[in-house]
Design an enzyme around this catalytic site. Structure first.
Site, PDB file in Angstrom:
ATOM      1  N   ARG A  49       0.850  -1.193   0.000  1.00  0.00           N
ATOM      2  CA  ARG A  49       0.000   0.000   0.000  1.00  0.00           C
ATOM      3  C   ARG A  49       0.888   1.247   0.000  1.00  0.00           C
ATOM      4  O   ARG A  49       2.104   1.152   0.096  1.00  0.00           O
ATOM      5  CB  ARG A  49      -0.933  -0.012   1.216  1.00  0.00           C
ATOM      6  CG  ARG A  49      -0.164  -0.327   2.502  1.00  0.00           C
ATOM      7  CD  ARG A  49      -0.679   0.283   3.712  1.00  0.00           C
ATOM      8  NE  ARG A  49      -0.663   1.711   3.645  1.00  0.00           N
ATOM      9  CZ  ARG A  49       0.453   2.455   3.814  1.00  0.00           C
ATOM     10  NH1 ARG A  49       1.630   1.886   4.041  1.00  0.00           N
ATOM     11  NH2 ARG A  49       0.385   3.776   3.732  1.00  0.00           N
ATOM     12  N   ALA A  51       0.691   5.124  -2.119  1.00  0.00           N
ATOM     13  CA  ALA A  51       0.580   5.380  -3.563  1.00  0.00           C
ATOM     14  C   ALA A  51       1.883   5.102  -4.332  1.00  0.00           C
ATOM     15  O   ALA A  51       1.860   4.382  -5.345  1.00  0.00           O
ATOM     16  CB  ALA A  51       0.097   6.814  -3.775  1.00  0.00           C
ATOM     17  N   ARG A  86      -6.101   0.007  -8.353  1.00  0.00           N
ATOM     18  CA  ARG A  86      -6.499   0.939  -7.261  1.00  0.00           C
ATOM     19  C   ARG A  86      -6.827   2.277  -7.899  1.00  0.00           C
ATOM     20  O   ARG A  86      -5.959   2.926  -8.471  1.00  0.00           O
ATOM     21  CB  ARG A  86      -5.387   1.077  -6.211  1.00  0.00           C
ATOM     22  CG  ARG A  86      -5.747   0.317  -4.923  1.00  0.00           C
ATOM     23  CD  ARG A  86      -4.966   0.754  -3.720  1.00  0.00           C
ATOM     24  NE  ARG A  86      -5.879   1.095  -2.614  1.00  0.00           N
ATOM     25  CZ  ARG A  86      -5.468   1.575  -1.453  1.00  0.00           C
ATOM     26  NH1 ARG A  86      -4.199   1.812  -1.245  1.00  0.00           N
ATOM     27  NH2 ARG A  86      -6.336   1.860  -0.508  1.00  0.00           N
ATOM     28  N   GLN A 187      -3.630   2.478   9.651  1.00  0.00           N
ATOM     29  CA  GLN A 187      -2.249   2.593   9.139  1.00  0.00           C
ATOM     30  C   GLN A 187      -1.383   3.437  10.072  1.00  0.00           C
ATOM     31  O   GLN A 187      -0.167   3.242  10.154  1.00  0.00           O
ATOM     32  CB  GLN A 187      -2.238   3.207   7.733  1.00  0.00           C
ATOM     33  CG  GLN A 187      -2.786   2.311   6.646  1.00  0.00           C
ATOM     34  CD  GLN A 187      -4.268   2.543   6.409  1.00  0.00           C
ATOM     35  OE1 GLN A 187      -5.014   2.888   7.324  1.00  0.00           O
ATOM     36  NE2 GLN A 187      -4.716   2.328   5.187  1.00  0.00           N
ATOM     37  N   ASP A 228      -2.593  10.873  -2.427  1.00  0.00           N
ATOM     38  CA  ASP A 228      -2.747   9.823  -3.438  1.00  0.00           C
ATOM     39  C   ASP A 228      -2.928  10.403  -4.838  1.00  0.00           C
ATOM     40  O   ASP A 228      -2.682   9.728  -5.825  1.00  0.00           O
ATOM     41  CB  ASP A 228      -3.912   8.905  -3.080  1.00  0.00           C
ATOM     42  CG  ASP A 228      -3.508   7.963  -1.967  1.00  0.00           C
ATOM     43  OD1 ASP A 228      -3.555   8.375  -0.801  1.00  0.00           O
ATOM     44  OD2 ASP A 228      -3.085   6.839  -2.280  1.00  0.00           O
TER      45      ASP A 228
HETATM   46  O1  MRU Z   1      -4.868   3.078   1.666  1.00  0.00           O
HETATM   47  P1  MRU Z   1      -3.410   3.400   1.821  1.00  0.00           P
HETATM   48  O2  MRU Z   1      -2.837   2.904   3.088  1.00  0.00           O
HETATM   49  O3  MRU Z   1      -2.628   3.002   0.594  1.00  0.00           O
HETATM   50  O4  MRU Z   1      -3.371   4.985   1.886  1.00  0.00           O
HETATM   51  C1  MRU Z   1      -2.123   5.623   1.886  1.00  0.00           C
HETATM   52  C2  MRU Z   1      -2.236   7.089   1.950  1.00  0.00           C
HETATM   53  O5  MRU Z   1      -3.313   7.654   2.005  1.00  0.00           O
HETATM   54  C3  MRU Z   1      -0.966   7.870   1.862  1.00  0.00           C
HETATM   55  O6  MRU Z   1      -1.073   9.091   2.529  1.00  0.00           O
HETATM   56  C4  MRU Z   1      -0.647   8.126   0.387  1.00  0.00           C
HETATM   57  O7  MRU Z   1      -0.650   6.951  -0.344  1.00  0.00           O
HETATM   58  C5  MRU Z   1       0.649   8.797   0.222  1.00  0.00           C
HETATM   59  S1  MRU Z   1       1.936   7.789   0.869  1.00  0.00           S
HETATM   60  C6  MRU Z   1       3.388   8.221   0.406  1.00  0.00           C
END
Ligand code: MRU
Length: 347
Positions: A49, A51, A86, A187, A228
């Site tokens: 996970r 982005a 995604r 997370q 993201d």
């Molecule tokens: O659903 P996730 O855990 O992939 O969400 C991650 C985020 O929202 C982060 O803030 C985003 O991907 C940027 S990470 C460098």
């Protein structure tokens, strides 16, 4: 393909392995990813996970498939399927588009592998650049609130918002971090707390609902989050709960910054309202799932809404901390994303 390794991804002898982030912090299990179905399932389960990390894992898997001898049509199909895995994070789409362009090369096998390798290497450099720019904003003793996980687990390098925090810590700025636990998938509580502890950075874990009262008490000096997808007008999508932090930060006059590489900018997306938001399973809100198993507290058939991301409008953002520098609202309104480094990716 040369061996490569970062906190949650490893390529060794032409094979890709990922750290199962759904099991952290209690278990550090690695699993092999040899085919597209396995990676798509892992992305859906958030075993991998963040982005940038999703994009890099997908790109390196395509390179693995090329080296395994898949033909041109099969590689094209893999790129198309991964691109759709995604919907909110744009990094995955940019990476797959770069591979699709490499697939048009006469020597497409070499071009695809080299492109995937470059995406990994570039992401590390982008993280370092964001960290340098962002850390320059931070004063000694700041108490920084962050959301979700934006560190080494989410990128090939030191991270986005967490990379800035890490760099400020390395500069002996005596910072401390408020970590939002980040419901529903936690997370913050599971991953960011683990990363900060590993790095020896002072932090306190809070539930998402506590942020307002710590801000009101004057105990938060800055909010830093990842993205993201950033639209051309500066609006951005990030983990659900980010928008409410931005509203709170503005009310309490606390600087709010988004930290993201050029690969998160979508110059073809005019505004945040155009960003598709992934909707996820009801079970994530009815309870929790983790290394210890499942615990559901809501009625088994409780009606649920579960958007994975929300959109923060540009009007609530003070700093866009990109690898190319720090931009303020006036610069963003003037269209910096149209002709900044991001144009390279989107062009
Ligand atoms: O659903 P996730 O855990 O992939 O969400 C991650 C985020 O929202 C982060 O803030 C985003 O991907 C940027 S990470 C460098």
């Amino acid at each position: 393909m040369k061996d490569r390794e970062c906190l949650a991804l490893c390529v060794r002898d032409g094979r890709l392995s990922l750290l199962d982030q759904s099991r952290l912090p209690h278990r550090q299990d690695w699993f092999a990813v040899d085919d597209v179905n396995t990676l798509i399932a892992a992305i859906h389960a958030l075993q991998t996970r963040g982005a940038p990390m999703i994009a890099i894992a997908a790109a390196l898997l395509v390179a693995v498939r090329v080296e395994a001898g898949d033909d041109h049509a099969a590689v094209g199909e893999a790129i198309a399927r991964l691109r759709a895995a995604r919907p909110t994070a744009v990094n995955l789409m940019h990476a797959m588009d770069a591979l699709a362009r490499a697939l048009e090369d006469d020597d497409w096998r070499t071009a695809v592998v080299e492109t995937a390798e470059a995406l990994f290497d570039d992401d590390r450099a982008l993280c370092d650049a964001m960290a340098e720019h962002g850390a320059a904003l931070i004063s000694s003793g700041e108490r920084i609130l962050t959301h979700c996980n934006t560190g080494g687990l989410a990128t090939a390098g030191i991270g986005t918002a967490l990379g800035v925090i890490r760099r400020a810590h390395e500069q002996d700025k005596n910072i401390s971090v408020w970590v939002d636990e980040t419901r529903p998938l936690l997370q913050g509580g599971r991953l960011t707390a683990w990363e900060l502890a590993t790095l020896g950075i002072d932090y306190r874990l809070i539930t998402d609902s506590m942020a307002a009262s710590f801000m009101a008490a004057g105990e938060v000096d800055r909010v830093l989050v990842g993205a993201d997808r950033i639209a051309a007008n500066g609006d951005f999508a990030n983990k659900i709960g980010t928008y409410s932090l931005a509203v709170l930060a503005q009310y309490h006059d606390i600087p709010f910054g988004v930290v993201a590489p050029r690969t998160s900018v979508d110059a073809g997306c005019a505004r945040g309202a155009d960003i598709p938001i992934e909707q996820r399973a009801a079970a994530e809100v009815r309870g929790v799932t983790g290394a210890a198993g499942e615990l559901a507290w809501a009625p088994a058939d409780a009606a649920v809404a579960n958007p994975a991301f929300d959109v923060t409008p540009a009007a609530l953002i003070d700093h866009w901390i990109l690898d190319s520098g720090v931009f303020d609202r006036l610069e963003v309104e003037a269209g910096v994303f149209q002709f900044g480094g991001a144009a390279v990716i989107n062009g």
